[in-house]
Design an enzyme around this catalytic site. Structure first.
Site, PDB file in Angstrom:
ATOM      1  N   SER A  74       0.854  -1.185   0.000  1.00 45.09           N
ATOM      2  CA  SER A  74       0.000   0.000   0.000  1.00 45.09           C
ATOM      3  C   SER A  74       0.885   1.228   0.000  1.00 45.09           C
ATOM      4  CB  SER A  74      -0.893   0.015   1.248  1.00 45.09           C
ATOM      5  OG  SER A  74      -1.546   1.261   1.387  1.00 45.09           O
ATOM      6  N   TYR A  88      -1.508  -0.305  10.244  1.00 41.04           N
ATOM      7  CA  TYR A  88      -1.641  -0.903   8.914  1.00 41.04           C
ATOM      8  C   TYR A  88      -0.478  -0.467   8.019  1.00 41.04           C
ATOM      9  CZ  TYR A  88      -3.554  -1.515   4.168  1.00 41.04           C
ATOM     10  OH  TYR A  88      -3.736  -1.857   2.846  1.00 41.04           O
TER      11      TYR A  88
END
Length: 257
Positions: free
Chosen positions: A152, A166
């Protein structure tokens, strides 16, 4: 000099974790159009996984669905064993399964959420890569192949006030990609990574903000969210023979962010 690649006669069998929806489902369908046969790992939604498998079959590929918790080694072995038995030796892995937990400030993030995110996003990716490498590495008797990890853009942006835990887990995926590429490219397995930006998937609703992708578009140079198919195209290229000299790459697909 010929480029190193799987022989044309080798059947492409690719495992996609988190393949029931979003980026995983789009990737499975894109790969089917490229001649791959798909092992689709899913966590809970059997119906969604079945829909992905049917779309793969309509595109000309074969497909098998397997429920799996990627953070459990035995479950990962079951996934790969099932795919191998149904479709043949595995030649590719898309390490896509991932979770974030709800959006919020770091100090308000529950420890159990942090642990589960690390279990799935880091341990799960490592376990799947380990099993895939045992299948594909020439040092283990395999024919070679390729792994694409899904990271990501959060890995380098940090995602303050959203999900720092995350972001940290995805930074680990990037590091894992580089290390595995250096260790296994010489054994016939290329390892690369795609860093999506904000993409139109159901993940945002699970985080607690269904409109988040469009809110993020305001600070994205492209001025729009990405589509799952745009991430799938990048994954498909990294798995293809056209990327035969590409290993250890972390490819950002984030609209300029």
């Amino acid at each position: 000099m010929s480029r190193p690649a799987l022989p044309a006669s080798v059947r492409r069998v690719t495992v996609v974790t988190g393949g029931s929806r979003g980026i995983g489902a789009a990737t499975a369908l894109r790969l089917a159009r490229d001649g791959h046969h798909l092992g689709i790992g899913y966590e809970r939604d059997e119906q969604a996984a079945s829909r992905t498998a049917e779309a793969v079959r309509e595109a000309g590929g074969e497909a098998v669905t397997v429920r799996v918790d990627t953070s459990e080694a035995d479950a990962v072995d079951h996934l790969f064993d099932t795919v191998r038995a149904a479709l043949g030796p595995v030649t590719g892995l898309v390490n896509n399964a991932g979770i974030s937990g709800p959006l919020g400030r770091f100090t308000e993030t529950a420890p159990e959420v942090m642990r589960r995110v690390v279990e799935v996003n880091v341990t799960g990716a490592l376990l799947c890569a380990r099993r895939a490498l045992r299948e594909m590495s020439t040092a283990h008797g395999g024919m070679g192949g390729a792994i694409v990890n899904i990271s990501s853009s959060a890995a380098t942006l940090g995602s303050p006030r959203e999900y720092v835990h995350y972001a940290a887990s995805k930074a680990a995926v990037d590091a894992m990609t580089v290390g595995l590429a250096k260790e296994f490219t010489g054994e016939g397995v290329r390892v690369n990574c795609v860093q999506p930006g904000s993409v139109l998937t159901g993940m945002h609703a699970k985080m607690g903000d269904p409109d988040r992708a469009w809110k993020k578009a305001e600070v994205t140079p492209a001025r729009r969210p990405g589509e799952p198919e745009e991430i799938a195209d990048a994954v498909a290229w990294l798995l293809s023979d056209e990327a035969s000299y590409t290993s250890g790459a972390v490819l950002r697909v984030a609209g300029g962010l």
